[in-house]
Design an enzyme around this catalytic site. Structure first.
Site, short mmCIF file in Angstrom:
data_model
loop_
_atom_site.label_atom_id
_atom_site.label_comp_id
_atom_site.label_asym_id
_atom_site.label_seq_id
_atom_site.Cartn_x
_atom_site.Cartn_y
_atom_site.Cartn_z
N LYS A 95 0.83 -1.21 0.00
CA LYS A 95 0.00 0.00 0.00
C LYS A 95 0.87 1.26 0.00
O LYS A 95 0.66 2.16 -0.82
CB LYS A 95 -0.91 0.01 1.24
CG LYS A 95 -1.56 1.37 1.50
CD LYS A 95 -2.44 1.36 2.72
CE LYS A 95 -1.88 2.00 3.95
NZ LYS A 95 -1.63 3.43 3.96
N ASN A 96 1.85 1.32 0.91
CA ASN A 96 2.57 2.58 1.07
C ASN A 96 3.57 2.85 -0.07
O ASN A 96 4.11 3.95 -0.15
CB ASN A 96 3.24 2.64 2.45
CG ASN A 96 2.19 2.85 3.53
OD1 ASN A 96 1.05 3.23 3.24
ND2 ASN A 96 2.56 2.60 4.78
N ASP B 97 3.70 0.53 11.85
CA ASP B 97 2.46 -0.01 11.27
C ASP B 97 2.19 -1.45 11.70
O ASP B 97 1.10 -1.97 11.47
CB ASP B 97 2.52 0.07 9.73
CG ASP B 97 2.59 1.51 9.24
OD1 ASP B 97 2.26 2.42 10.03
OD2 ASP B 97 2.98 1.71 8.08
N CYS C 15 -5.14 8.25 8.65
CA CYS C 15 -5.58 7.81 9.99
C CYS C 15 -5.27 8.89 11.03
O CYS C 15 -4.23 9.54 10.96
CB CYS C 15 -4.84 6.53 10.37
SG CYS C 15 -5.35 5.10 9.43
N ARG D 170 -8.84 -0.14 3.68
CA ARG D 170 -7.96 0.79 2.97
C ARG D 170 -6.60 0.15 2.73
O ARG D 170 -5.89 0.53 1.80
CB ARG D 170 -7.74 2.06 3.80
CG ARG D 170 -8.92 3.01 3.78
CD ARG D 170 -8.57 4.35 4.41
NE ARG D 170 -7.20 4.69 4.13
CZ ARG D 170 -6.31 5.12 5.03
NH1 ARG D 170 -6.67 5.28 6.27
NH2 ARG D 170 -5.09 5.42 4.69
N ARG E 65 0.59 14.57 12.91
CA ARG E 65 1.06 14.33 11.53
C ARG E 65 1.30 15.62 10.73
O ARG E 65 0.72 15.81 9.66
CB ARG E 65 0.09 13.39 10.79
CG ARG E 65 -0.19 12.11 11.54
CD ARG E 65 -0.96 11.10 10.73
NE ARG E 65 -0.11 10.36 9.81
CZ ARG E 65 -0.56 9.42 8.98
NH1 ARG E 65 -1.85 9.14 8.95
NH2 ARG E 65 0.26 8.78 8.19
N1 EPU Z 1 6.65 14.30 10.73
C1 EPU Z 1 6.81 15.63 11.04
N2 EPU Z 1 6.84 16.54 10.03
C2 EPU Z 1 6.74 16.16 8.72
C3 EPU Z 1 6.59 14.80 8.41
C4 EPU Z 1 6.55 13.88 9.45
O1 EPU Z 1 6.89 16.00 12.20
O2 EPU Z 1 6.76 17.03 7.84
C5 EPU Z 1 6.51 13.33 11.83
C6 EPU Z 1 5.05 12.87 11.94
O3 EPU Z 1 4.34 13.64 12.82
C7 EPU Z 1 5.17 11.45 12.42
C8 EPU Z 1 6.50 10.98 11.90
O4 EPU Z 1 7.21 12.14 11.51
O5 EPU Z 1 5.19 11.44 13.82
C9 EPU Z 1 6.34 9.99 10.79
O6 EPU Z 1 5.93 10.61 9.61
P1 EPU Z 1 6.39 10.12 8.17
O7 EPU Z 1 6.39 11.34 7.32
O8 EPU Z 1 7.60 9.26 8.24
O9 EPU Z 1 5.16 9.19 7.78
P2 EPU Z 1 4.08 9.43 6.66
O10 EPU Z 1 4.76 9.66 5.35
O11 EPU Z 1 3.05 10.39 7.09
C10 EPU Z 1 4.07 6.88 6.02
C11 EPU Z 1 2.99 5.85 5.90
C12 EPU Z 1 2.48 5.50 7.29
C13 EPU Z 1 3.64 5.00 8.14
C14 EPU Z 1 4.78 6.03 8.16
C15 EPU Z 1 6.00 5.55 8.90
C16 EPU Z 1 2.00 6.39 3.77
C17 EPU Z 1 0.87 6.94 3.02
N3 EPU Z 1 1.90 6.39 5.09
O12 EPU Z 1 3.42 8.00 6.63
O13 EPU Z 1 1.56 4.45 7.11
O14 EPU Z 1 3.19 4.80 9.46
O15 EPU Z 1 5.15 6.36 6.81
O16 EPU Z 1 6.46 4.37 8.35
O17 EPU Z 1 2.98 5.93 3.20
C18 EPU Z 1 -0.23 3.03 7.72
O18 EPU Z 1 0.00 2.39 6.67
O19 EPU Z 1 -1.01 2.60 8.60
C19 EPU Z 1 0.45 4.31 7.92
C20 EPU Z 1 0.06 5.18 8.83
#
Ligand code: EPU
Length: 417
Positions: A22-23, A304, A116, A396, A121
């Site tokens: 998915k990701n 995750d 979610c 999802r 975030r």
């Molecule tokens: N963060 C910041 N500022 C930013 C970006 C991130 O502070 O600009 C913080 C966030 O608050 C969070 C942490 O960094 O606490 C992780 O964020 P990251 O950007 O690494 O994650 P993401 O891109 O929002 C993706 C996956 C998530 C998965 C995370 C970590 C997608 C669409 N989502 O999220 O997937 O948990 O990487 O591996 O790729 C899930 O599949 O259930 C899911 C939530």
């Protein structure tokens, strides 16, 4: 609305094949917006996040066919348009249109991404990086507009190795003028999958999968092909279920390198795994021992899988310390596990799980995608019947979940209410 009705304690045998990640796919689809060519993405899972991205791409003018797990995207009529809130709020990955439309057209408009509700975030790392590259970024009523006359390379340091920001900055850098270095980049396998796609499109990228990624800007990209990597979180969820209910349950199509953090914890707890090429065979294990689990960025234990793992820990003898370090709010499934009979004390982002506890079927609610996966695991090992409400979250991210599990002996129904 949909719910799962699970009759627990059914032995599972047979084979579960893992779908595309998915990701990864949620980034690969928006990535195609960097070109007006035709791109082909293989091993695309049939999940609701993919349907939503297809709708968004069609809105932007793409012609799409999706058949036999192959997505063909023809972007010859692609236009840059503001992305409406009802689309962007449907999923987190909508933020990748910032990078891909911004990279291609030097202009994008999109509201705050959904996803979610597992913490604040923020997307400040994305926005600050775009600004460093020459974008003017403004925000009004939750809608971001970014425009640039020229996208410049340079050094971009991340305070935190964010998955989304790493991919987004790769997207804005591939067509930038000069060389971009991302320092303290995320190292998740999904980053490599996106970088490989970009390289197939004509981009020049080195170091994806390490903490420093170097991108030499090129003038133009073309359509290309890519195969989505196996979903390590789906594989991990079924391995956890197999460790509790499997009888020679085979999980196939797995990249075992991607889930060493999980398999090593399962083995520490006493689970015996057999490997055969891309397959892992797992059996229900007796006398599971408590283990401590702390989530972190890759190659650490994935956040995750933290929630499904916490359901596993309820079956381990002794006290397991479970700690989430990425999100503020990823323990919202714990009260439901407790209602089902688990013995858990939790505070802030930590939980002490005392096992083994016999779980009992109850009515519970999936507050987010992986909370749903945790309650699925709990319902499958509980006595009696468990009803998991708000299961849309789970759909999802897990392709064909009910059929995959029922084909191996589970008794799960998905019904509307
Ligand atoms: N963060 C910041 N500022 C930013 C970006 C991130 O502070 O600009 C913080 C966030 O608050 C969070 C942490 O960094 O606490 C992780 O964020 P990251 O950007 O690494 O994650 P993401 O891109 O929002 C993706 C996956 C998530 C998965 C995370 C970590 C997608 C669409 N989502 O999220 O997937 O948990 O990487 O591996 O790729 C899930 O599949 O259930 C899911 C939530």
């Amino acid at each position: 609305m949909k719910k799962l009705i699970i009759k627990g304690n059914k032995e599972l045998s047979g084979e579960i094949h893992i779908g595309g990640a998915k990701n990864s796919v949620v980034a690969l689809i928006p990535t195609t917006c960097l070109t007006k060519g035709i791109s082909v993405i293989k091993n695309v899972p049939d999940i609701s996040d993919v349907s939503m991205l297809i709708t968004m791409m069609e809105y932007l003018g793409s012609k799409i066919t999706y058949k036999d797990e192959v997505l063909t995207i023809d972007n010859s009529n692609l236009k840059v348009k503001p992305i409406p809130t009802e689309y962007s709020s449907a999923l987190r990955a909508s933020y990748y249109f910032m990078g891909s439309l911004g990279g291609h057209f030097k202009n994008a408009e999109i509201s705050y991404p959904g996803g979610c509700t597992i913490g604040a975030r923020p997307i400040d790392i994305h926005l600050n990086s775009f600004k460093k590259q020459g974008f003017k970024v403004t925000e009004k009523d939750g809608t971001y507009t970014m425009t640039a006359k020229k996208i410049s390379g340079g050094e971009i340091f991340f305070d935190f190795p964010s998955v989304g920001a790493t991919i987004n900055v790769m997207l804005t850098s591939v067509l930038a003028e000069g060389t971009t270095r991302i320092i303290n980049a995320a190292r998740e396998p999904e980053i490599i999958n996106v970088a490989d796609f970009l390289i197939n499109m004509g981009a020049k990228i080195e170091g994806a999968g390490t903490a420093e990624i170097v991108i030499h800007g090129v003038k133009e990209l073309h359509g290309a092909e890519i195969e989505v990597i196996p979903d390590r979180i789906e594989a991990g969820t079924y391995l956890i279920i197999g460790s509790l209910l499997g009888k020679n349950l085979t999980i196939s199509g797995v990249n075992r390198e991607h889930i060493i953090s999980l398999t090593s914890k399962l083995q520490d707890a006493g689970v015996k795994l057999k490997y055969n090429k891309d397959k892992i065979i797992v059996n229900k294990s007796k006398n599971l021992k408590a283990v401590n689990v702390k989530t972190s960025v890759y190659p650490g234990f994935p956040t995750d899988l933290g929630q499904p793992m916490s359901a596993f820990l309820t079956q381990c003898k002794g006290e397991s310390l479970f700690e989430e370090t990425i999100y503020e709010n990823r323990l919202r499934h714990i009260p439901y596990l407790t209602t089902m009979g688990a013995k858990i004390q939790s505070w802030e982002k930590k939980a002490v799980i005392i096992g083994p506890a016999q779980l009992k079927g109850r009515k519970v609610k999936a507050t987010d995608l992986r909370a749903g996966a945790s309650l699925l695991v709990a319902g499958m090992i509980a006595t009696g019947t468990t009803e998991v409400y708000n299961i849309e979250h789970l759909l999802r991210g897990y392709e064909n979940l009910v059929n995959k599990l029922n084909a191996c002996g589970a008794d799960i129904k998905l019904i509307d209410y």
